[in-house]
Design a protein around this motif. Structure first.
Motif, mmCIF file in Angstrom:
data_model
loop_
_atom_site.group_PDB
_atom_site.id
_atom_site.type_symbol
_atom_site.label_atom_id
_atom_site.label_comp_id
_atom_site.label_asym_id
_atom_site.label_seq_id
_atom_site.Cartn_x
_atom_site.Cartn_y
_atom_site.Cartn_z
ATOM 1 N N ALA A 109 -11.905 98.393 -70.590
ATOM 2 C CA ALA A 109 -12.382 99.938 -71.050
ATOM 3 C C ALA A 109 -12.592 99.688 -72.635
ATOM 4 O O ALA A 109 -12.039 98.969 -73.011
ATOM 5 N N LEU A 110 -13.378 100.597 -73.056
ATOM 6 C CA LEU A 110 -13.759 101.011 -74.242
ATOM 7 C C LEU A 110 -12.822 101.745 -74.974
ATOM 8 O O LEU A 110 -12.527 102.978 -74.125
ATOM 9 N N GLN A 111 -12.103 101.516 -76.009
ATOM 10 C CA GLN A 111 -10.867 102.319 -76.614
ATOM 11 C C GLN A 111 -11.703 102.868 -78.016
ATOM 12 O O GLN A 111 -11.826 101.845 -78.687
ATOM 13 N N ARG A 142 -17.298 107.316 -67.159
ATOM 14 C CA ARG A 142 -16.000 107.745 -66.635
ATOM 15 C C ARG A 142 -14.817 107.605 -67.879
ATOM 16 O O ARG A 142 -14.717 106.498 -68.459
ATOM 17 N N VAL A 143 -14.441 108.913 -68.407
ATOM 18 C CA VAL A 143 -13.740 108.940 -69.370
ATOM 19 C C VAL A 143 -12.271 109.582 -69.136
ATOM 20 O O VAL A 143 -12.091 110.207 -68.239
ATOM 21 N N LYS A 144 -11.483 109.097 -69.930
ATOM 22 C CA LYS A 144 -9.984 109.725 -69.984
ATOM 23 C C LYS A 144 -9.869 110.191 -71.570
ATOM 24 O O LYS A 144 -9.985 109.268 -72.625
ATOM 25 N N ASP A 206 -5.830 111.404 -66.559
ATOM 26 C CA ASP A 206 -6.868 110.663 -65.453
ATOM 27 C C ASP A 206 -8.085 110.381 -65.901
ATOM 28 O O ASP A 206 -8.696 111.212 -66.719
ATOM 29 N N PHE A 207 -8.935 109.558 -65.407
ATOM 30 C CA PHE A 207 -10.472 109.367 -65.896
ATOM 31 C C PHE A 207 -11.144 110.168 -64.755
ATOM 32 O O PHE A 207 -10.510 110.314 -63.493
ATOM 33 N N HIS A 208 -12.028 110.937 -65.278
ATOM 34 C CA HIS A 208 -13.303 111.759 -64.756
ATOM 35 C C HIS A 208 -14.483 111.065 -64.970
ATOM 36 O O HIS A 208 -14.810 110.485 -65.964
ATOM 37 N N ASP A 209 -15.496 111.477 -63.853
ATOM 38 C CA ASP A 209 -16.919 110.979 -64.028
ATOM 39 C C ASP A 209 -17.770 112.223 -64.772
ATOM 40 O O ASP A 209 -17.632 113.172 -63.898
ATOM 41 N N TYR A 210 -17.983 112.233 -66.108
ATOM 42 C CA TYR A 210 -18.834 113.114 -66.417
ATOM 43 C C TYR A 210 -20.313 112.606 -66.635
ATOM 44 O O TYR A 210 -20.612 111.592 -66.967
ATOM 45 N N THR A 211 -21.468 113.608 -66.031
ATOM 46 C CA THR A 211 -22.637 113.026 -65.962
ATOM 47 C C THR A 211 -23.682 114.185 -66.819
ATOM 48 O O THR A 211 -23.506 115.283 -66.655
ATOM 49 N N ILE A 212 -24.413 113.601 -67.606
ATOM 50 C CA ILE A 212 -25.451 114.546 -68.148
ATOM 51 C C ILE A 212 -26.857 113.947 -67.375
ATOM 52 O O ILE A 212 -27.242 112.821 -67.560
ATOM 53 N N GLN A 283 -0.944 108.002 -83.011
ATOM 54 C CA GLN A 283 -2.229 107.460 -82.898
ATOM 55 C C GLN A 283 -2.854 107.971 -81.621
ATOM 56 O O GLN A 283 -2.246 108.257 -80.712
ATOM 57 N N TYR A 284 -4.018 108.350 -81.871
ATOM 58 C CA TYR A 284 -4.627 109.063 -80.607
ATOM 59 C C TYR A 284 -5.840 108.125 -80.292
ATOM 60 O O TYR A 284 -6.505 107.572 -80.992
ATOM 61 N N GLN A 285 -5.885 107.958 -78.663
ATOM 62 C CA GLN A 285 -6.897 107.232 -78.130
ATOM 63 C C GLN A 285 -7.689 108.088 -76.919
ATOM 64 O O GLN A 285 -7.149 108.589 -76.348
ATOM 65 N N MET A 286 -8.811 107.627 -76.873
ATOM 66 C CA MET A 286 -9.949 108.170 -76.097
ATOM 67 C C MET A 286 -10.417 106.675 -75.094
ATOM 68 O O MET A 286 -10.739 105.785 -75.898
ATOM 69 N N PHE A 287 -10.553 106.897 -73.702
ATOM 70 C CA PHE A 287 -10.827 105.552 -73.017
ATOM 71 C C PHE A 287 -12.267 105.904 -72.394
ATOM 72 O O PHE A 287 -12.430 107.095 -71.832
ATOM 73 N N VAL A 288 -13.072 104.908 -72.204
ATOM 74 C CA VAL A 288 -14.340 105.099 -71.652
ATOM 75 C C VAL A 288 -14.430 103.789 -70.792
ATOM 76 O O VAL A 288 -14.169 102.740 -71.072
#
Length: 342
Positions: A109-111, A142-144, A206-212, A283-288
């Protein structure tokens, strides 16, 4: 009157002098960005480089165009720090834009992470841009999110920094079950366009799919395959300016994490929640997990851009961590702002 060849030559010389006088960069550091000149991707990348103030009209790299692809972040080459980017978007599909570099690829994943910066008394986050550009297409990420505390903002956007056109998903830490959709035209900050959507669960769990899904006629925002919002271009017409206030500019897909709770701007703090909690080791993290891009126009190529100058390392680097605030420049000894060419 017939145009004189002698006068034509003089006019050309005057025009060339004026162009040089307006430039602030030289041929060794040809690319201008936010008051500084240099020759690598941090300064020359399309969308970051200011062509009007660069050495000449070809100094800034050309837009890379869109390539349909899915990035799964299984390889470290899927992300590269922008100062190390050699210019091939097919080899390195995503770029970490700011220094210090708070983005990485790990565990498939991208962090993107945000750490406390004591000198600024706020968090310093990360921004990751796609190396390819896009002008219409369908992008699914797909992002958390990092919505585990008030003030922490996570973003998935398509934006042109020069024109101010933008389409986005944003998540604010004070509302972990919510995602916000928005769009901007020509850098007009019309916050009334934001529409929230509530998910059944915490977006940081949880991961969810976000679409533009962006076409010349409409924008659709989807969550887990379901359309949650549609904006039609025809509905954005502004009679007063005789303009469709609809994003149309070639742009980049980007992800970011930043500290809205300690931004110092009251409106931003109220929107994101405040103050952002900080303490030892916080520390705060976002995942892709994946990014799927399906193009609808402006097809790209595999050829890397030229750098328009030398490969010297920049002496000073803009750093703002994706905060949206004016950049802070590093203080390497000997670093100077570029001198206008006269």
């Amino acid at each position: 009157m017939k145009f004189s060849p002698v006068f034509a030559s003089a006019a050309a010389l005057v025009a060339a002098s004026l162009a040089s006088a307006q430039s602030t960069c030289n041929e060794w550091s040809p690319c201008f960005r936010e008051g500084y000149c240099d020759s690598d991707a941090m300064f020359c990348l399309w969308g970051l480089c200011d062509p009007a103030k660069s050495f000449n009209s070809t100094s800034c790299w050309q837009p890379e165009g869109c390539v349909s692809q899915t990035t799964t972040f299984d390889s470290s080459s899927d992300l590269v720090f922008i100062r190390s980017y050699p210019g091939n978007p097919n080899a390195n599909p995503f770029l970490s834009i700011f220094e210090p570099d708070n983005a990485s690829v790990a565990n498939g994943a991208l962090q993107l992470q945000m750490n406390y910066a004591a000198a600024q008394n706020k968090g310093f986050g990360a921004t990751v841009d796609a190396a390819h550009t896009i002008q219409y297409g369908k992008v699914t990420a797909r992002v958390k999110t990092a919505s585990v505390a008030p003030g922490v903002v996570s973003s998935f956007i398509i934006r042109n920094d020069q024109t101010g056109d933008e389409i986005d998903f944003e998540w604010v830490g004070k509302a972990p079950n919510e995602v916000q959709t928005n769009f901007y035209f020509n850098d007009i900050l019309d916050y009334t366009q934001m529409v929230p959507y509530n998910l059944p669960s915490d977006t940081s769990k949880d991961f969810h799919d976000y679409t533009i899904d962006w076409t010349p006629d409409a924008i659709n925002w989807l969550v887990d395959g379901t359309v949650i919002r549609t904006v039609r271009k025809q509905d954005t017409f502004d009679a007063a300016s005789n303009t469709y206030k609809f994003p149309t500019s070639e742009a980049r897909v980007a992800f970011s994490i930043w500290d809205g709770g300690n931004s110092g701007a009251q409106g931003t703090q109220e929107w994101a929640g405040y103050p952002t909690p900080w303490g030892n080791g916080v520390q705060y993290q976002m995942f892709v997990d994946t990014v799927d891009i399906q193009c609808n126009g402006n097809a790209g190529t595999t050829a890397p851009p030229t750098d328009g100058g030398s490969s010297e390392v920049p002496t000073e680097v803009p750093t703002d961590g994706g905060s949206g605030e004016p950049p802070v420049y590093s203080t390497n000894p000997g670093g100077q702002k570029c001198i206008p060419r006269y």
